[in-house]
Design a protein around this motif. Structure first.
Motif, mmCIF file in Angstrom:
data_model
loop_
_atom_site.group_PDB
_atom_site.id
_atom_site.type_symbol
_atom_site.label_atom_id
_atom_site.label_comp_id
_atom_site.label_asym_id
_atom_site.label_seq_id
_atom_site.Cartn_x
_atom_site.Cartn_y
_atom_site.Cartn_z
ATOM 1 N N ARG A 1 26.867 23.620 26.124
ATOM 2 C CA ARG A 1 25.466 23.407 25.717
ATOM 3 C C ARG A 1 25.110 21.928 25.666
ATOM 4 N NH1 ARG A 1 22.905 27.615 21.758
ATOM 5 N NH2 ARG A 1 21.508 25.844 21.654
ATOM 6 N N GLU A 2 26.073 21.092 25.283
ATOM 7 C CA GLU A 2 25.814 19.652 25.190
ATOM 8 C C GLU A 2 26.070 18.924 26.507
ATOM 9 O OE1 GLU A 2 27.791 17.907 21.849
ATOM 10 O OE2 GLU A 2 26.880 19.313 20.427
ATOM 11 N N GLY A 3 26.535 19.648 27.518
ATOM 12 C CA GLY A 3 26.802 19.032 28.818
ATOM 13 C C GLY A 3 28.034 18.138 28.817
ATOM 14 N N LYS A 4 28.925 18.332 27.855
ATOM 15 C CA LYS A 4 30.160 17.543 27.802
ATOM 16 C C LYS A 4 31.119 18.008 28.893
ATOM 17 C CE LYS A 4 30.534 16.633 22.833
ATOM 18 N NZ LYS A 4 31.392 16.894 21.662
ATOM 19 N N GLU A 5 31.906 17.075 29.368
ATOM 20 C CA GLU A 5 32.932 17.434 30.348
ATOM 21 C C GLU A 5 34.009 18.253 29.647
ATOM 22 O OE1 GLU A 5 36.250 15.354 33.235
ATOM 23 O OE2 GLU A 5 34.507 14.183 32.603
ATOM 24 N N ILE A 6 34.364 19.370 30.247
ATOM 25 C CA ILE A 6 35.379 20.241 29.665
ATOM 26 C C ILE A 6 36.732 19.828 30.231
ATOM 27 C CG2 ILE A 6 36.203 22.612 29.496
ATOM 28 C CD1 ILE A 6 33.237 23.444 29.475
ATOM 29 N N PRO A 7 37.644 19.401 29.347
ATOM 30 C CA PRO A 7 38.942 18.919 29.826
ATOM 31 C C PRO A 7 39.790 20.039 30.442
ATOM 32 C CG PRO A 7 38.862 18.890 27.424
ATOM 33 C CD PRO A 7 37.527 19.337 27.900
ATOM 34 N N LYS A 8 40.642 19.639 31.367
ATOM 35 C CA LYS A 8 41.588 20.591 31.955
ATOM 36 C C LYS A 8 42.630 20.954 30.908
ATOM 37 C CE LYS A 8 43.170 20.721 36.232
ATOM 38 N NZ LYS A 8 43.841 20.340 37.470
ATOM 39 N N PRO A 9 43.047 22.208 30.887
ATOM 40 C CA PRO A 9 44.113 22.591 29.956
ATOM 41 C C PRO A 9 45.437 21.931 30.340
ATOM 42 C CG PRO A 9 43.012 24.528 30.882
ATOM 43 C CD PRO A 9 42.511 23.337 31.627
#
Length: 133
Positions: free
Chosen positions: A54-62
């Motif tokens: 929702r905030e457009g943050k980059e989602i880190p790779k696991p």
């Protein structure tokens, strides 16, 4: 929105388990027993990732499980899965008003048939979303 799997570190405590996700800042929880801890971990993972989306943050790779450092013999790693679409359906389903434009003839035909415009739009949007996956 999507499905995700992240490794979580579980630590057995005196009463239950604590759980944290090393790849996600502020993503931790606990449970009274292992089953409760897993359920709570799924919920907090979905909550944090939904917030990232929702905030457009980059989602880190696991991280790879074998790369995680465990602090004690009490710790173990378990993969936790979540679906942020399902999370949104459960927790963010307030109605939102939309204005749309259709041809007058189409409106008249639909009104004559007693069509529920909101229902038709929801069904069409869900169909479109599912087709796009």
């Amino acid at each position: 929105m999507a499905k995700y799997v992240y490794p979580a570190i579980f630590t057995q405590e005196e009463t239950g388990f604590s759980v944290w996700f090393p790849d996600l800042e502020g993503c931790y929880t606990c449970g009274d027993d292992l089953n409760d801890a897993i359920v709570m971990a799924e919920d907090v993972l979905a909550y944090v990732l939904y917030d990232y989306e929702r905030e457009g943050k980059e989602i880190p790779k696991p991280s790879a499980r074998n790369m995680l450092q465990l602090e004690s013999e009490q710790d173990f790693v378990n993969d936790i899965a979540c679906d942020t679409i399902e999370y949104a359906k459960l927790h963010n389903n307030k109605a939102v008003k939309k204005t749309l434009t259709i041809p007058e003839w189409l409106n008249e035909e639909a009104m004559a048939l007693g069509v529920n415009f909101s229902q038709v739009l929801q069904e069409a949007l869900l169909s479109k979303i599912n087709a796009g996956r």
